[in-house]
Design a protein around this motif. Structure first.
Motif, PDB file in Angstrom:
ATOM      1  N   SER A 135      10.759   9.720  -1.999  1.00 19.28           N
ATOM      2  CA  SER A 135      10.164   9.228  -0.522  1.00 19.28           C
ATOM      3  C   SER A 135       8.546   8.349  -0.495  1.00 19.28           C
ATOM      4  O   SER A 135       7.820   8.448  -1.788  1.00 19.28           O
ATOM      5  N   SER A 136       8.373   7.465   0.165  1.00 22.82           N
ATOM      6  CA  SER A 136       6.853   7.344  -0.208  1.00 22.82           C
ATOM      7  C   SER A 136       6.975   6.885   1.862  1.00 22.82           C
ATOM      8  O   SER A 136       7.598   6.487   1.842  1.00 22.82           O
ATOM      9  N   LEU A 137       5.071   6.254   1.874  1.00 25.28           N
ATOM     10  CA  LEU A 137       5.304   5.790   2.911  1.00 25.28           C
ATOM     11  C   LEU A 137       4.311   4.070   2.552  1.00 25.28           C
ATOM     12  O   LEU A 137       3.547   4.110   1.553  1.00 25.28           O
ATOM     13  N   ILE A 143       4.553   3.716   7.412  1.00 25.14           N
ATOM     14  CA  ILE A 143       6.279   4.342   7.900  1.00 25.14           C
ATOM     15  C   ILE A 143       6.219   4.972   6.720  1.00 25.14           C
ATOM     16  O   ILE A 143       6.517   4.573   5.550  1.00 25.14           O
ATOM     17  N   GLN A 144       8.219   5.197   7.188  1.00 26.03           N
ATOM     18  CA  GLN A 144       9.062   5.460   6.014  1.00 26.03           C
ATOM     19  C   GLN A 144      10.421   4.432   6.330  1.00 26.03           C
ATOM     20  O   GLN A 144      10.835   4.265   7.867  1.00 26.03           O
ATOM     21  N   ASP A 200       0.434  -1.235  -0.091  1.00 21.65           N
ATOM     22  CA  ASP A 200       0.047  -0.264   0.123  1.00 21.65           C
ATOM     23  C   ASP A 200       0.520   1.506  -0.319  1.00 21.65           C
ATOM     24  O   ASP A 200       0.927   2.413   0.601  1.00 21.65           O
ATOM     25  N   SER A 201       1.476   1.426  -1.148  1.00 14.35           N
ATOM     26  CA  SER A 201       2.708   2.306  -0.870  1.00 14.35           C
ATOM     27  C   SER A 201       2.171   4.038  -1.879  1.00 14.35           C
ATOM     28  O   SER A 201       1.222   3.668  -2.630  1.00 14.35           O
ATOM     29  N   PHE A 245      18.869  10.978  -1.395  1.00 18.87           N
ATOM     30  CA  PHE A 245      18.379  10.019  -0.555  1.00 18.87           C
ATOM     31  C   PHE A 245      17.400   9.981   0.815  1.00 18.87           C
ATOM     32  O   PHE A 245      17.207  11.166   0.786  1.00 18.87           O
ATOM     33  N   VAL A 246      16.983   9.616   0.832  1.00 19.06           N
ATOM     34  CA  VAL A 246      15.758   9.475   1.971  1.00 19.06           C
ATOM     35  C   VAL A 246      15.956   9.539   3.186  1.00 19.06           C
ATOM     36  O   VAL A 246      15.632   9.925   4.606  1.00 19.06           O
ATOM     37  N   LYS A 247      16.683   7.730   3.448  1.00 19.12           N
ATOM     38  CA  LYS A 247      17.190   7.049   4.865  1.00 19.12           C
ATOM     39  C   LYS A 247      18.092   8.053   5.249  1.00 19.12           C
ATOM     40  O   LYS A 247      19.312   8.043   5.223  1.00 19.12           O
TER      41      LYS A 247
END
Length: 729
Positions: free
Chosen positions: A113-115, A136-137, A105-106, A193-195
């Motif tokens: 980025s995504s949840l 969450i991420q 369920d992205s 980058f996201v993380k």
């Protein structure tokens, strides 16, 4: 009867022999889609996994394959066997490959980025464990596989997989104010980058970045949507010269349950953090605001002391990359342009240069990694010419270099973890992608996948051959390609339509297979246009000097090069010098606009899609990397903004933008529109509601856009209508 039969045969033969033109609908309905391998995940040992979808059961599975045989070994997990999940969209292994994180369920946020909702799947017990009830991420296993750290609502949390308990690391996260462990918009877009957190190897510490964007100016966009009232998307967006988020480095210790802020000197950005192979030493990369002073810090996780192990400076700017690789002795591999070309270097754990591994007047374009057992480095480069890519192996000492592929074109390798095998993807301008399996010596073991069916299907179409050449002007020699109509007659004159992107370090002239736009160019060629693409100054893979020639004057010299290229091409007898047009998207849209305005005596028309129209409107990190701030360099910003010389427009101009573009805001198009209105200059405009920078989502969006652009070209560039005699009986 006999006579009619003969006529029918003749007609049938004629129709069969006829080739057809590419239609716009075919470009966007998947007709020319290439067969591709699913993204593979290299496992421990000589195995890899693929995420597969079963159309019959409507389920997804993670399947394990052997590199040696390419045969399926086993199914690791299949959603049809899981009561809680009908399918999943992503997966990630823990270190010893006994557990998986499955995502479902992205929901996209920005470019990267995504949840999602995430579960942990235990291979031994075949059970699922929900990580959090909410989306969450970036859930990430600890190296010992006992915990998962993740981000939610701008805070960091830890899930203990053994007790099922959740603990909260940070508590001050707040939308548009404080972000913990996840990048803000501009870091995600420009540092890619996201993380923004990382586990230490002993699972005792988590390093993370904290973004305080309270003082960053806010940008808002009205979203039309489908409801009675529109909504607003509001987010922090630092434009050039404006305040960035204050970013700080922290280490959370799981044993003490305490977070410590780390002092790493003066900086503007922390574009990378990464634990070294010493579990007690963290590496943090910093940059000043001009992005021309980069430092690698080693941080001691016990006493929180830090020291600079590498400091690189440049007269212009330094690109951030992901090539930093630590070896077992904590020495490290680094890539740099410091000798004028991008090359690979080996440094000791104290930052002393051991040796430069690659050298020459060519660029390393991809660093794949190192096999420490054989002391071998694997990389991709342009040693076969700047429009080509080849794969090489070389000793850690810089000796015994070997080319691992035979074909000249674009070669892209995907190595397994121990570097015993790689899958090569080859294409060139005439060959759609071919996937082949090789060992580390370069020997081809097997063809995995090809696109022969597509190549065969394309034989039914009128296609022109893309011709590569070097275009020389008074300012240099530039890579270029040309596409002529398939029925080209050198005694006739043809209108010229130029395409380009031109952004710093980019490349549009490459010996590789078609993207969607290439089929559009074929479509236009069959309508009687000659299409040309030129990579001018500022583009990539020809050395730092060539790439950085546009520093402080973005689009100035690039515009000059496109105008001069058009003039040079107009000298050719088969090109109508009075019928020249140009188009571009994003940076390329800024360029096409500039070319039409500043080259009004050369270009008859232009199309600009999602263009930057003033670098004052674009984000801080990207813009200042090439321009410094507008406070420091006002002339560089304003003398190259078409808003300030809209009165120069003479030709036909189509201006296109998506109103939901979070990257290059529609403000750019609106401000230019106002300038054109004030100058009483007629122009055409198309706004795509709620569409982002790619103007892609929604039924028929791309087809509509490219139909509009094609019609605009036909109406305003050349007389390409060809009378076709129909066969009548």
């Amino acid at each position: 009867m006999k006579k009619i039969f003969i006529v029918f045969l003749a007609i049938s033969s004629f129709v069969t022999a006829q080739k057809k033109d590419i239609t716009l609908a075919e470009i966007w309905d998947g007709t020319f889609r290439t067969e591709r391998m699913n993204s593979l995940n290299s496992m421990n040992g000589d195995f890899y996994t693929l995420l597969n979808f079963n159309r019959e059961t409507r389920s997804t599975s993670v399947d394990k394959y052997s590199y040696a045989t390419l045969e399926k070994v086993e199914t690791i997990v299949d959603s049809k066997d899981l009561n809680q999940l009908n399918y999943f969209e992503s997966y990630e292994f823990n270190n010893n490959e006994t557990k998986l994180i499955l995502g479902v369920d992205s929901e996209p946020i920005y470019r990267h980025s995504s949840l999602s909702v995430f579960y942990v799947y235990d291979l031994a017990t075949k059970t699922l464990q929900l990580i959090d009830e909410s989306k969450i991420q970036e859930p990430t296993f600890s190296p010992d596989s006992k915990k998962v750290v993740y981000a939610k609502n701008n805070n960091l949390f830890i899930k203990n997989l053994e007790t099922n308990e959740v603990s909260q690391i940070t508590v001050d996260g707040l939308k548009n104010h404080i972000i913990n462990g996840i990048c803000d918009w501009v870091y995600e877009e420009e540092f890619a980058f996201v993380k923004a957190f990382d586990w230490s190897a002993d699972s005792k510490n988590i390093a993370f970045l904290r973004f305080d964007e309270t003082e960053v100016p806010t940008f808002s966009m009205d979203m039309t949507g489908t409801d009675l009232y529109p909504t607003q998307q509001v987010f922090k967006y630092p434009k050039a010269g404006e305040k960035n988020a204050e970013v700080s480095l922290h280490i959370f210790n799981l044993e003490s349950n305490k977070t410590s802020k780390i002092n790493i000197g003066e900086y503007e950005y922390i574009p990378r953090i990464k634990w070294t192979n010493n579990a007690n030493v963290l590496c943090a990369t910093t940059l000043n605001r001009h992005q021309n002073d980069l430092k690698l810090y080693f941080v001691n996780a016990t006493d929180f002391s830090s020291e600079v192990v590498l400091n690189e400076t440049d007269a212009a700017y330094i690109d951030v990359h992901d090539n930093l690789t630590f070896l077992s002795d904590n020495s490290f591999i680094w890539t740099s342009e410091k000798d004028g070309f991008n090359h690979i270097y080996h440094y000791s754990k104290t930052g002393k240069l051991i040796n430069q591994i690659t050298t020459g007047n060519w660029e390393v374009t991809e660093f794949y990694g190192v096999n420490e057992k054989s002391k071998t480095i694997f990389y991709q480069s342009v040693e076969d010419g700047s429009i080509n890519r080849s794969i090489y192996a070389v000793g850690l000492n810089g000796k015994n270099k070997k080319r691992l592929v035979d074909k000249i074109g674009t070669n892209e390798a995907s190595f397994n973890k121990n570097f015993n095998y790689f899958i090569n993807t080859f294409s060139d301008v005439n060959t759609p992608p071919i996937y082949t399996l090789h060992n580390s010596k370069g020997n081809q073991l097997k063809e995995v996948l090809n696109n022969n069916n597509l190549a065969e299907a394309l034989k039914k179409y009128n296609l022109s051959k893309k011709e590569f050449f070097v275009l020389k002007t008074e300012n240099g020699a530039f890579n270029a390609w040309m596409l002529k109509p398939s029925n080209f007659d050198e005694t006739k004159e043809y209108p010229l339509f130029m395409t380009q992107y031109s952004g710093p370090g980019s490349q549009s002239v490459s010996n590789s297979w078609n993207i969607a736009n290439d089929y559009w160019f074929q479509h236009l060629a069959e309508k009687g246009y000659i299409i040309v693409c030129v990579d001018g100054r500022g583009t990539g893979f020809k050395g730092a000097e060539f790439k950085k020639a546009t520093y402080l004057n973005l689009v100035k010299y690039e515009t000059i090069d496109q105008i001069n290229a058009a003039k040079e091409l107009a000298n050719r007898p088969y090109i109508d010098k009075n019928e020249i047009g140009i188009w571009g998207w994003s940076f390329g849209g800024h360029m096409s606009t500039n070319c039409l305005f500043k080259g009004a005596d050369v270009f008859k028309m232009a199309i600009a899609v999602a263009p930057v129209t003033s670098w004052r409107f674009y984000d801080s990190i990207y813009t200042e990397r090439f321009m410094r701030t507008p406070q420091e360099n006002p002339s560089g910003y304003d003398e190259n903004s078409p808003i300030n010389y809209a009165d120069k427009l003479k030709g036909k101009f189509l201006l296109v933008h998506g109103s939901g573009d979070d990257n290059v805001h529609v403000q750019n198009t609106m401000r230019l529109s106002n300038a054109l209105i004030e100058a009483n200059k007629p122009f055409d405009q198309a706004i795509y509601p709620d569409r982002t920078h790619s103007i892609y989502r929604g039924k028929n969006t791309r087809l509509h856009l490219f139909t509009k652009m094609t019609n605009f070209i036909e109406e305003n560039l050349g007389k390409t209508n060809v009378e076709i005699q129909s066969l009548k009986i």
